[in-house]
Motif scaffolding. Structure first.
Motif, PDB file in Angstrom:
ATOM      1  N   ASP A 171      -1.811 -13.812  15.831  1.00 49.79           N
ATOM      2  CA  ASP A 171      -0.909 -12.657  15.797  1.00 49.79           C
ATOM      3  C   ASP A 171      -0.257 -12.509  14.429  1.00 49.79           C
ATOM      4  N   VAL A 172       0.174 -13.639  13.867  1.00 47.47           N
ATOM      5  CA  VAL A 172       0.809 -13.574  12.551  1.00 47.47           C
ATOM      6  C   VAL A 172      -0.179 -13.103  11.496  1.00 47.47           C
ATOM      7  N   ALA A 173      -1.410 -13.591  11.571  1.00 49.50           N
ATOM      8  CA  ALA A 173      -2.425 -13.196  10.592  1.00 49.50           C
ATOM      9  C   ALA A 173      -2.741 -11.713  10.699  1.00 49.50           C
ATOM     10  N   VAL A 174      -2.875 -11.212  11.944  1.00 47.33           N
ATOM     11  CA  VAL A 174      -3.151  -9.781  12.132  1.00 47.33           C
ATOM     12  C   VAL A 174      -1.985  -8.933  11.644  1.00 47.33           C
ATOM     13  N   HIS A 175      -0.762  -9.366  11.971  1.00 48.42           N
ATOM     14  CA  HIS A 175       0.421  -8.617  11.520  1.00 48.42           C
ATOM     15  C   HIS A 175       0.502  -8.573   9.997  1.00 48.42           C
ATOM     16  N   GLN A 176       0.240  -9.695   9.355  1.00 49.68           N
ATOM     17  CA  GLN A 176       0.311  -9.736   7.903  1.00 49.68           C
ATOM     18  C   GLN A 176      -0.820  -8.933   7.272  1.00 49.68           C
ATOM     19  N   ALA A 177      -1.998  -8.938   7.910  1.00 50.54           N
ATOM     20  CA  ALA A 177      -3.121  -8.150   7.393  1.00 50.54           C
ATOM     21  C   ALA A 177      -2.825  -6.663   7.471  1.00 50.54           C
ATOM     22  N   ILE A 178      -2.238  -6.240   8.589  1.00 45.45           N
ATOM     23  CA  ILE A 178      -1.883  -4.817   8.730  1.00 45.45           C
ATOM     24  C   ILE A 178      -0.871  -4.423   7.669  1.00 45.45           C
ATOM     25  N   HIS A 179       0.137  -5.273   7.455  1.00 43.20           N
ATOM     26  CA  HIS A 179       1.155  -4.950   6.456  1.00 43.20           C
ATOM     27  C   HIS A 179       0.563  -4.887   5.049  1.00 43.20           C
ATOM     28  N   THR A 180      -0.313  -5.814   4.723  1.00 50.99           N
ATOM     29  CA  THR A 180      -0.906  -5.846   3.386  1.00 50.99           C
ATOM     30  C   THR A 180      -1.797  -4.634   3.151  1.00 50.99           C
ATOM     31  N   ILE A 181      -2.661  -4.332   4.131  1.00 53.51           N
ATOM     32  CA  ILE A 181      -3.554  -3.176   3.976  1.00 53.51           C
ATOM     33  C   ILE A 181      -2.749  -1.887   3.903  1.00 53.51           C
ATOM     34  N   GLU A 182      -1.713  -1.807   4.735  1.00 52.92           N
ATOM     35  CA  GLU A 182      -0.883  -0.598   4.731  1.00 52.92           C
ATOM     36  C   GLU A 182      -0.201  -0.414   3.387  1.00 52.92           C
ATOM     37  N   TYR A 183       0.287  -1.507   2.801  1.00 51.59           N
ATOM     38  CA  TYR A 183       0.981  -1.380   1.523  1.00 51.59           C
ATOM     39  C   TYR A 183       0.010  -1.014   0.402  1.00 51.59           C
ATOM     40  N   CYS A 184      -1.129  -1.716   0.336  1.00 53.31           N
ATOM     41  CA  CYS A 184      -2.071  -1.477  -0.763  1.00 53.31           C
ATOM     42  C   CYS A 184      -2.655  -0.063  -0.704  1.00 53.31           C
ATOM     43  N   LEU A 185      -3.086   0.344   0.487  1.00 49.51           N
ATOM     44  CA  LEU A 185      -3.603   1.714   0.611  1.00 49.51           C
ATOM     45  C   LEU A 185      -2.485   2.738   0.495  1.00 49.51           C
ATOM     46  N   GLY A 186      -1.281   2.317   0.952  1.00 49.88           N
ATOM     47  CA  GLY A 186      -0.157   3.245   0.851  1.00 49.88           C
ATOM     48  C   GLY A 186       0.243   3.539  -0.573  1.00 49.88           C
ATOM     49  N   CYS A 187       0.061   2.579  -1.461  1.00 44.00           N
ATOM     50  CA  CYS A 187       0.375   2.838  -2.865  1.00 44.00           C
ATOM     51  C   CYS A 187      -0.479   3.980  -3.406  1.00 44.00           C
ATOM     52  N   ILE A 188      -1.727   4.036  -2.960  1.00 47.98           N
ATOM     53  CA  ILE A 188      -2.623   5.110  -3.410  1.00 47.98           C
ATOM     54  C   ILE A 188      -2.266   6.420  -2.737  1.00 47.98           C
ATOM     55  N   SER A 189      -2.150   6.393  -1.396  1.00 43.52           N
ATOM     56  CA  SER A 189      -1.884   7.635  -0.661  1.00 43.52           C
ATOM     57  C   SER A 189      -0.489   8.166  -0.952  1.00 43.52           C
ATOM     58  N   ASN A 190       0.487   7.257  -1.099  1.00 40.07           N
ATOM     59  CA  ASN A 190       1.837   7.712  -1.406  1.00 40.07           C
ATOM     60  C   ASN A 190       1.931   8.342  -2.781  1.00 40.07           C
ATOM     61  N   THR A 191       1.228   7.764  -3.755  1.00 43.30           N
ATOM     62  CA  THR A 191       1.214   8.372  -5.092  1.00 43.30           C
ATOM     63  C   THR A 191       0.600   9.764  -5.043  1.00 43.30           C
ATOM     64  N   ALA A 192      -0.502   9.902  -4.286  1.00 41.01           N
ATOM     65  CA  ALA A 192      -1.107  11.232  -4.136  1.00 41.01           C
ATOM     66  C   ALA A 192      -0.178  12.178  -3.386  1.00 41.01           C
ATOM     67  N   SER A 193       0.644  11.626  -2.477  1.00 41.53           N
ATOM     68  CA  SER A 193       1.552  12.469  -1.704  1.00 41.53           C
ATOM     69  C   SER A 193       2.612  13.117  -2.581  1.00 41.53           C
ATOM     70  N   TYR A 194       2.968  12.445  -3.667  1.00 44.94           N
ATOM     71  CA  TYR A 194       3.968  13.029  -4.566  1.00 44.94           C
ATOM     72  C   TYR A 194       3.418  14.227  -5.335  1.00 44.94           C
ATOM     73  N   LEU A 195       2.113  14.465  -5.253  1.00 40.74           N
ATOM     74  CA  LEU A 195       1.560  15.661  -5.897  1.00 40.74           C
ATOM     75  C   LEU A 195       2.038  16.936  -5.222  1.00 40.74           C
ATOM     76  N   ARG A 196       2.654  16.804  -4.044  1.00 42.70           N
ATOM     77  CA  ARG A 196       3.248  17.983  -3.410  1.00 42.70           C
ATOM     78  C   ARG A 196       4.369  18.550  -4.268  1.00 42.70           C
ATOM     79  N   LEU A 197       4.985  17.723  -5.101  1.00 45.85           N
ATOM     80  CA  LEU A 197       5.988  18.242  -6.038  1.00 45.85           C
ATOM     81  C   LEU A 197       5.360  19.263  -6.972  1.00 45.85           C
ATOM     82  N   TRP A 198       4.168  18.939  -7.455  1.00 52.57           N
ATOM     83  CA  TRP A 198       3.440  19.852  -8.330  1.00 52.57           C
ATOM     84  C   TRP A 198       2.986  21.097  -7.571  1.00 52.57           C
ATOM     85  N   ALA A 199       2.422  20.910  -6.370  1.00 58.17           N
ATOM     86  CA  ALA A 199       1.858  22.033  -5.618  1.00 58.17           C
ATOM     87  C   ALA A 199       2.942  23.022  -5.203  1.00 58.17           C
ATOM     88  N   LEU A 200       4.043  22.527  -4.650  1.00 56.76           N
ATOM     89  CA  LEU A 200       5.087  23.450  -4.180  1.00 56.76           C
ATOM     90  C   LEU A 200       5.827  24.098  -5.334  1.00 56.76           C
TER      91      LEU A 200
END
Length: 763
Positions: free
Chosen positions: A641-670
């Motif tokens: 359980d701990v390994a799965v929880h930590q894996a989810i958190h790590t994947i979410e953070y690493c992929l989130g850095c990419i998706s969150n950075t792209a999400s800030y492009l809404r500042l440009w679009a709007l």
């Protein structure tokens, strides 16, 4: 029967009334206030008139009302004067009023009597407490041999030098401080110096139960010999209105009496509930999470509500609201930047702020208006920040302001070299394309914001796309790195060293190695490539993609600087090394710490360390909070359980850095969408009215301006403002707060009558 004058024509008239109807008729005339009565029996004594009993009853009720009013003011109870004049009650209601006033007066008198008795009792006990304490001090001082000899010699000398041993009596009491000098002189003269007086001031003033005034008093004790002097002393004390209290002779009796007095004083000061048993407050030790309370005011409450809508913070978790006060209106303004629209929004919010007291007093059931009014300070800051970003964009109702002169020496495309633009050439050439690569054209940047010449350039959109896209990425990465940095304070406060070394540090290094480096490249490109070489600059997007793929054989995109490949390879390897730190190392350390904690109770037996449990230094750095979530209440540590929880958190953070950075492009679009809508509205509506040469003149322009104003408010202020508000809300909830804010607590809702009366009990 009576005669009366009526106003207006001042007519003298007679009015015949039945006795039963006289009260109602006179009350109606009193409501009108238009008649004056004449007394037809001026010689008749007031006490001999028929209505004297009714007048006495009214005067008695008036006296009782004034008594109640005096008690209300005495208790500092606020009264509200509505300004309304109630109607005169019917005669049958006067009996009920009279009974009600009688009941109120009796109850208040009884309350005052009881309160005065309690205050008097409290005063007597307080004075007795001071007497016992001061008397003990006097007796302790009297044990001084020098003082004993002095007092004995004084009293023996006044008694004619008799050498018999003295057995002194004494009385103790309390007297007003200002009467002490006269009191002392009177004792000396009447008793002929055969008394010994000691007195001490009471530091705190005491309340007079009769008047409520604060009175300064002093404690005294008088030593004498014989009953004759005792009677004289008591009469003098009575004459000076001194209060005498019994005081035991032995120290033990005085100590016991003082303890009893303190107990009675504590009983009088108990919670005023009438109970003889005091309430008990016991502070309990529990593992339950306390509720969260964030103190707010009328300015910060709106921003706190934005944060609480995402989730109530855990107890003592860092609160994002103070930072949201700045970042939320700023990110909104980046998408909504327009000087004109910002001024309109600021004025609307300023009106609500200035008139907030009057609006609060006039409660309305319009939920939409109440929602806008509750967020008036948010709207005010959004408008102010929009004016600022509008100045940076140099955009005011889709028009630019040429305040400092353009930094471009623009020329027609087919004109001789060096010929400058004029208004005539601008009218003849409808196409203007700005090219920084042409020598002698670009003379330098505009002093503040974007050069107004871009507003009439055909490649305006290309320029703004590049500028606002890079700006959005820069703001987004800075915002996210600030959120990750705030998580450090949570880990430090909750003493979670494991989350610092294997959580915060890998996260901040991962983001800085990739996206922080991307920001550095943006600034480097802006400074290293000037206006004449910008066309030859490599693409940052392609360079960043090649960096992540270790692709350095692309000849179409040359390096930005020397040694770029080596630096980028190192940065990517550092970022990749952070992933196993968060994913594997932290999980293994958690397992190791669990085993240490499991054997912690058996590592010493008889003072001898056994087993392989942790030392005291090792146990001090363990992350017990991280372990408690798995092993609290006796649960076993589940490595899967701990390994799965930590894996989810790590994947979410690493992929989130990419998706969150792209999400800030809404500042440009709007931002571009708002600018284009504003330009379309100006071109399709206001421009037609200004360029019309028909005979309608001012009348037609007024209609067009009204339509332009209505569309501006409805579309650009309300719809676009709401859209930018929601996007700024998402950027704070998803991209910013999830870096450090758990938001899984529950709100502290105290029991409050004020909240219940205002309808806020369901919050």
């Amino acid at each position: 029967m009576g005669e009366l004058f009526r106003s207006e024509e001042m007519t003298l008239a007679q009015l015949f009334l039945q006795s039963e109807a006289a009260y109602c008729c006179v009350s109606e005339l009193g409501e009108l206030g238009m008649v004056q009565f004449r007394d037809l029996n001026p010689d008749v004594n007031v006490f001999q008139r028929k209505f004297v009993n009714e007048v006495r009853r009214c005067e008695e009720m008036d006296r009782k009302l004034r008594f109640v009013e005096k008690e209300i003011k005495k208790a500092n109870i606020p009264t509200v004067d509505t300004g309304e004049n109630p109607e005169v009650p019917f005669p049958r209601d006067m009996i009920d009023l009279e009974a009600t006033f009688e009941k109120l007066e009796n109850e208040l008198k009884e309350i005052n009597t009881n309160q005065e008795a309690l205050k008097k009792n409290f005063l007597e006990l307080t004075e007795l407490k001071h007497i016992l304490r001061r008397t003990q001090q006097f007796f302790d001082e009297m044990e001084d041999p020098a003082l004993m000899e002095e007092s004995s010699a004084l009293m023996e000398g006044n008694e004619g030098g008799r050498g018999a041993p003295l057995r002194l009596g004494f009385v103790a009491g309390v007297i007003s401080r200002e009467r002490i000098p006269t009191f002392e002189r009177m004792l000396w003269r009447v008793c002929r110096g055969n008394v010994f007086l000691r007195q001490a001031e009471i530091e705190d003033p005491l309340e007079d139960p009769a008047t409520g005034d604060q009175v300064h008093k002093s404690v005294f004790i008088i030593f004498f010999q014989g009953d004759q002097l005792k009677n004289r002393v008591k009469k003098i004390c009575e004459g000076f209105r001194a209060s005498l209290y019994p005081c035991p002779e032995t120290p033990q009796e005085r100590k016991e009496m003082a303890a009893g007095v303190n107990t009675r004083i504590d009983d009088l000061q108990m919670e005023r509930s009438g109970s003889t048993v005091p309430s008990i407050l016991n502070r309990m030790t529990t593992k339950q999470t306390p509720p969260t309370f964030n103190k707010t005011n009328k300015f910060t409450s709106g921003f706190q509500n934005i944060v609480d809508a995402y989730g109530i913070g855990n107890y003592r978790e860092i609160n994002p609201a103070p930072y949201t006060i700045i970042t939320f209106p700023f990110l909104f303004a980046v998408m909504f930047g327009d000087m004109g629209h910002g001024v309109l929004m600021t004025c609307a919010a300023l009106y609500l702020v200035i008139r907030e007291s009057r609006i609060l007093s006039q409660k309305t059931d319009n939920e939409m208006f109440n929602m806008v009014f509750a967020g008036r300070y948010i709207i005010l800051l959004m408008g102010i920040f929009s004016v600022y970003t509008g100045i940076i964009y140099n955009d005011c109702f889709s028009k630019s302001l040429n305040m400092f002169g353009s930094g471009w020496s623009v020329r027609p495309m087919f004109s001789p070299k060096g010929a400058n633009w004029t208004f005539e050439t601008l009218n003849e050439n409808k196409v203007l394309q700005l090219d920084p690569a042409v020598p002698g054209v670009f003379n330098g940047p505009y002093p503040l914001g974007i050069d107004p010449i871009w507003n009439i350039a055909t490649n305006k959109l290309t320029f703004l796309n590049s500028f606002k896209m890079k700006m959005s990425v820069i703001l987004g990465v800075i915002h996210m790195m600030f959120g990750v940095s705030l998580s450090l304070f949570n880990h430090l406060y909750f003493k979670k060293p494991l989350n610092i070394f294997l959580g915060f540090i890998p996260e901040i290094v991962f983001m800085a190695s990739l996206f922080g480096y991307l920001i550095i490249l943006v600034f480097y490109k802006w400074t290293a490539y000037d206006a004449f070489t910008s066309k030859d600059a490599p693409s940052l997007l392609i360079a960043f993609i090649n960096m992540c793929l270790f692709n350095y054989g692309d000849v179409t995109n040359k390096p930005l600087y020397r040694g770029q490949m080596g630096i980028q390879i190192v940065l990517v390897l550092i970022a990749l090394a952070c992933v196993p730190c968060m994913l594997i190392v932290k999980t293994m350390v958690l397992r190791r710490q669990h085993l240490w904690k499991k054997h912690l109770g058996t590592q010493k037996f008889g003072g001898v360390r056994v087993g392989n449990g942790p030392t005291e230094d090792e146990a001090g750095i363990m992350d017990h909070d991280a372990l408690s979530q798995h092993s609290e209440d006796g649960d076993e540590f589940d490595f899967g359980d701990v390994a799965v929880h930590q894996a989810i958190h790590t994947i979410e953070y690493c992929l989130g850095c990419i998706s969150n950075t792209a999400s800030y492009l809404r500042l440009w679009a709007l931002s571009l969408a708002h600018a284009q809508l504003s330009e379309v509205l100006w071109t399709m509506v206001m421009h037609l009215g200004l360029s019309s040469r028909s005979g309608g003149g001012f009348f037609g322009l007024s209609i067009i301006f009204a339509a332009f104003a209505m569309l501006t408010v409805c579309i650009l202020l309300i719809m676009e403002g709401l859209s930018a508000f929601l996007h700024a809300l998402r950027l704070h909830w998803v991209e910013f707060q999830n870096k450090f804010y758990t938001g899984q607590g529950f709100k502290f809702v105290p029991f409050s009558f004020e909240s219940i009366l205002e309808g806020r009990f369901d919050e």
